[in-house]
Design a protein around this motif. Structure first.
Motif, PDB file in Angstrom:
ATOM      1  N   GLN A 217      -3.856   5.962   4.264  1.00 11.16           N
ATOM      2  CA  GLN A 217      -4.464   4.759   3.686  1.00 11.16           C
ATOM      3  C   GLN A 217      -3.537   3.551   3.815  1.00 11.16           C
ATOM      4  OE1 GLN A 217      -5.375   6.010  -0.314  1.00 11.16           O
ATOM      5  NE2 GLN A 217      -7.329   6.979   0.267  1.00 11.16           N
ATOM      6  N   ALA A 218      -2.228   3.774   3.628  1.00 17.50           N
ATOM      7  CA  ALA A 218      -1.268   2.675   3.788  1.00 17.50           C
ATOM      8  C   ALA A 218      -1.240   2.194   5.242  1.00 17.50           C
ATOM      9  CB  ALA A 218       0.114   3.125   3.335  1.00 17.50           C
TER      10      ALA A 218
ATOM     11  N   ALA B  28      -4.355   0.209   5.880  1.00 19.61           N
ATOM     12  CA  ALA B  28      -4.255  -1.126   5.283  1.00 19.61           C
ATOM     13  C   ALA B  28      -3.429  -2.058   6.171  1.00 19.61           C
ATOM     14  CB  ALA B  28      -3.635  -1.027   3.901  1.00 19.61           C
TER      15      ALA B  28
ATOM     16  N   VAL C 234      -6.845  -0.830  -2.021  1.00 16.30           N
ATOM     17  CA  VAL C 234      -5.893  -0.993  -0.923  1.00 16.30           C
ATOM     18  C   VAL C 234      -6.531  -1.765   0.223  1.00 16.30           C
ATOM     19  CG1 VAL C 234      -4.572   0.246   0.837  1.00 16.30           C
ATOM     20  CG2 VAL C 234      -4.538   1.042  -1.524  1.00 16.30           C
TER      21      VAL C 234
ATOM     22  N   ALA D 160       0.808  -1.219   0.000  1.00 24.47           N
ATOM     23  CA  ALA D 160       0.000   0.000   0.000  1.00 24.47           C
ATOM     24  C   ALA D 160       0.846   1.276   0.000  1.00 24.47           C
ATOM     25  CB  ALA D 160      -0.921  -0.001   1.218  1.00 24.47           C
TER      26      ALA D 160
END
Length: 815
Positions: free
Chosen positions: A716-717, A720, A777, A703
């Protein structure tokens, strides 16, 4: 001259102190103020739960986060308050329970004062008090003997010497010793912390929570974690502060986010809570746990040595019959006139016994009126000799005791006693002697007069208790001072099968003794020193031994057994040395103690799996990110910031560890205790931690958009990576919670649904810095997490096959 001085000393203090003298000594502080056993003060409890290494680490990290101004990321600081508050509250509950039960179970010396003779708590004894003594009484303060009648004292708990020591007027006695025979009185010369035993016991009497196999195993686990924390912590601190090039606040938060989950903040707390709650639960059953590890220890016991009298049978007895014996004269004639009525002899012997045992008490109840003879000599009952008696001048010398000890076992009277004993009855021989009972070679030549037959009442709960131990593969050995045939008969009525053996035939060699103990189930005519040797012999074969008893003859064995269990109605000496005291005198309470120990051991093993798994995947993730950071510094690749901020690891712990661990640590659990706590926890937690850590790192790499990532992409990473971690961690919880019951399934389901709710509610997403809006993701993270969960499941089944442990999804009736 010495005897004259002793007489003056005795007469001067025979009536004890006056109330005014007592008040004067209390005001001067000359009281028996001694430290309470198995307890620590409120201030010590508070300090022990607040000033911990884990709280210190979390406190420093909390202050660092506050310096960044991000209050939400400092939410983990509440762990400090929660850990301390919960630990203090539970331990104070346990302390209150212990203190209340200790007051009930403590020895109460009989103190003679001018205002009267009464039993007092040891703390109310003052200097110069006159304290009366009888068989089984514990000597609570140091003193000087004033009066004695065949007084013998055992000082083995202080000196290690098992032989009883005869005490005369003027001799010194030390606190911590106890009376094995005779009676007397002594004057208190040293009280409180000045007394000998108090000086020896002050350290030993402190709170003993940490001394257990379970606690030792946890300490080993914490040492292992420390070895992992140091290199991983240094690496992550360096890479996050000096290689990522991010804002200092961002770098500090991610550094703290890496360090916080490495700390097993609740492991020691949950163990302390489990022990403390165990004390409270057993306290409700009138079970005093004088040393907390005894809860755990009894769960590991595989041999219980039970004394018959007071344990399998009730203390009270009833005189069933007095069988007068016909003694043949020379030429085959029988003598019927013995010169004394048997009932008169029994009544007088019972009346002259100042401290009657259960047998003499039953005789006294049946023959309350004595003829009023004057005793010229007396011999108290001793476990080593198995008889007592008195000399009455023209009314002859009389002894009463074990027929097979006083007579040749081949004599007709002894054989008749054996026949009666085979029916489960206790049989005593009343006999006349050719010499005074205090003669060095007493009892000399005895003439049988009557067999005194006593009925013993078997405890109504004894059979169920023995059946429970049999179902749990715990061997029960019945060890008694009574006739072996009688002991075997009583054991047989309770369903206990096996050979009965007369302890006088036991070999002295430890190896041979251990072999005999493995073969036989019941043992009669056991001396106190033999009980101790039998415990040692069983321990030499690798057994964990519990000894139950209530008499002074059980003290040595109770002290040396792995777990000593005394009855509340037993002698003060036996209660003093035991780790567990059954204040309600119910042998049936023992299964509850075993169950409580199993609950503690089994539940802490589950909890340890959760915490250690978290530490392993946290360290692994930190090492992986740190090594990537070093690679970026060396090879110029994109730096890799740590995926989580403190708030992420905080919410990750809520429903995968924190709440589930608390529930599991207090839940019912009757699984059998096994050795190898550390090995089992390590072999379970290490693979799970590696799988969770690896899948989380892989998900993060998939991600992560690199140095050019926007704040949204970075969030967002991180989201995830957190999703993958949570899927794996929840599955670890699902495995640890097995075998399932409805509430365990509900616990796992609620934990999983709680995270679904957090990730679904916009307000929670904003509050906890989450962004699952990128479908690709998020889906990838879920898939990777499910792969990790599948691997954890396969590993769990494979471990069971390799270790030879049967894996169960659902709880069966035998667990």
């Amino acid at each position: 001259m010495r005897e004259e001085n002793r007489g003056q000393l005795s007469s001067a203090l025979a009536q004890g102190l006056s109330d005014a003298e007592v008040a004067e000594r209390v005001a001067a502080g000359k009281t028996n103020d001694v430290p309470a056993r198995a307890a620590r003060s409120v201030s010590e409890i508070v300090r022990a739960n607040v000033l911990t290494r884990i709280n210190a680490i979390l406190g420093v990290l909390f202050l660092i986060v506050l310096a960044t101004g991000s209050l939400i990321n400092g939410l983990f600081g509440l762990l400090i308050v929660a850990n301390s508050a919960i630990g203090i509250i539970q331990e104070l509950r346990a302390k209150r329970t212990l203190d209340e039960l200790a007051i009930v179970g403590q020895a109460r010396p009989t103190v003679r004062r001018m205002s009267g003779t009464t039993e007092l708590p040891p703390s109310e004894v003052v200097l110069d008090d006159v304290i009366e003594l009888g068989p089984g009484d514990q000597i609570v303060v140091d003193g000087t003997i004033l009066e004695e009648t065949n007084l013998e004292v055992d000082e083995s708990l202080l000196t290690g010497e098992a032989d009883a020591i005869a005490k005369d007027a003027g001799d010194d006695v030390m606190s911590g010793s106890f009376v094995v025979a005779g009676s007397g009185a002594y004057r208190a010369t040293k009280v409180g912390r000045e007394a000998y035993a108090a000086k020896l016991a002050e350290e030993a009497s402190k709170f003993t929570l940490v001394k257990s196999e379970l606690r030792s195993g946890i300490n080993k686990i914490l040492q292992f974690i420390t070895y992992l924390l140091v290199p991983a912590g240094l690496l992550i601190i360096y890479t996050q502060l000096f290689t990522t090039g991010a804002d200092w606040r961002e770098s500090v938060l991610r550094m703290v986010g890496a360090l916080v989950p490495m700390v097993p903040e609740g492991l020691v707390l949950m163990t302390s809570i489990a022990f403390a709650v165990g004390v409270v639960r057993l306290g409700r059953r009138q079970c005093l746990v004088q040393e907390l590890p005894a809860i755990e220890g009894l769960a590991r016991v595989d041999v219980v040595c039970a004394d018959k009298t007071g344990t399998l049978t009730e203390n009270g007895m009833r005189l069933a019959e007095t069988k007068t014996l016909a003694e043949p004269r020379a030429g085959g004639q029988e003598r019927s006139d013995r010169g004394n009525d048997t009932d008169d002899v029994l009544a007088q012997l019972a009346a002259d016994d100042a401290h009657p045992n259960a047998s003499i008490a039953a005789i006294a109840e049946a023959h309350p009126t004595a003829p009023g003879w004057t005793a010229t000599a007396t011999a108290p009952f001793k476990s080593a000799t198995k008889w007592s008696g008195a000399s009455y001048g023209e009314h002859a010398n009389w002894v009463i005791g074990a027929p097979d000890v006083l007579l040749d076992p081949a004599a007709p009277e002894a054989e008749e006693a054996e026949r009666l004993g085979a029916q489960g009855l206790r049989v005593l021989l009343l006999a006349s002697s050719d010499r005074a009972v205090d003669a060095p070679d007493a009892p000399g030549v005895v003439t049988p007069v009557a067999l005194v037959v006593l009925e013993q009442r078997v405890r109504p709960d004894a059979r169920d208790t023995l059946d429970y131990f049999a179902s749990q593969h715990v061997t029960v050995k019945v060890i008694s001072g009574d006739n072996a045939v009688s002991v075997g008969a009583v054991a047989g009525t309770l369903g206990l099968r096996g050979e009965a053996m007369d302890a006088r035939k036991l070999p002295a060699e430890p190896d041979d003794l251990a072999a005999a103990l493995e073969e036989c189930t019941t043992f009669g005519r056991v001396r106190p020193d033999q009980k101790r040797a039998m415990v040692h012999a069983l321990q030499s074969r690798g057994h964990t031994v519990a000894m139950t008893g209530d008499g002074v003859n059980d003290v040595l064995a109770l002290k040396d057994a792995d777990i000593g269990v005394a009855m509340g109605s037993g002698s003060s000496a036996s209660r003093a040395v035991a780790q567990i005291v059954l204040l309600d005198n119910k042998f049936a309470t023992l299964p509850y103690v075993v169950g409580e120990g199993r609950r503690v051991i089994g539940n802490i093993e589950r909890v340890s799996n959760l915490f250690l798994t978290k530490t392993v995947y946290s360290v692994l993730l930190a090492m992986a990110v740190g090594l990537a950071g070093l690679a970026s510094a060396i090879f110029g690749t994109d730096p890799l910031p740590f995926p989580f901020q403190p708030i992420h690891v905080t919410i990750a712990a809520w429903f995968t560890i924190g709440i589930p661990a608390f529930v599991l640590s207090l839940a019912p659990n009757n699984e059998r205790a096994h050795t190898g706590f550390v090995r089992r926890v390590m072999t379970s937690a290490l693979p799970s931690g590696v799988v969770v850590g690896t899948t989380t790192f892989v998900s993060y790499l998939l991600a992560y958009e690199g140095r050019a990532a926007t704040p949204t992409q970075q969030t967002q990473a991180s989201t995830a990576a957190l999703i993958t971690l949570l899927v794996g961690a929840v599955w670890v919880l699902a495995v640890v919670a097995r075998p399932y019951e409805w509430w365990r399934v509900a616990l796992v389901a609620v934990s999983g649904l709680a995270y679904v709710l957090i990730f679904s509610v916009p307000m929670a997403q904003e509050l906890f810095l989450l962004d699952p809006s990128n479908a690709t993701v998020t889906t990838t993270a879920l898939v990777v997490g499910l792969i990790g969960a599948a691997v954890i499941e396969v590993v769990w089944w494979a471990q069971g096959a390799m270790l030879g442990e049967r894996r169960r999804l659902w709880r069966s009736a035998d667990l």
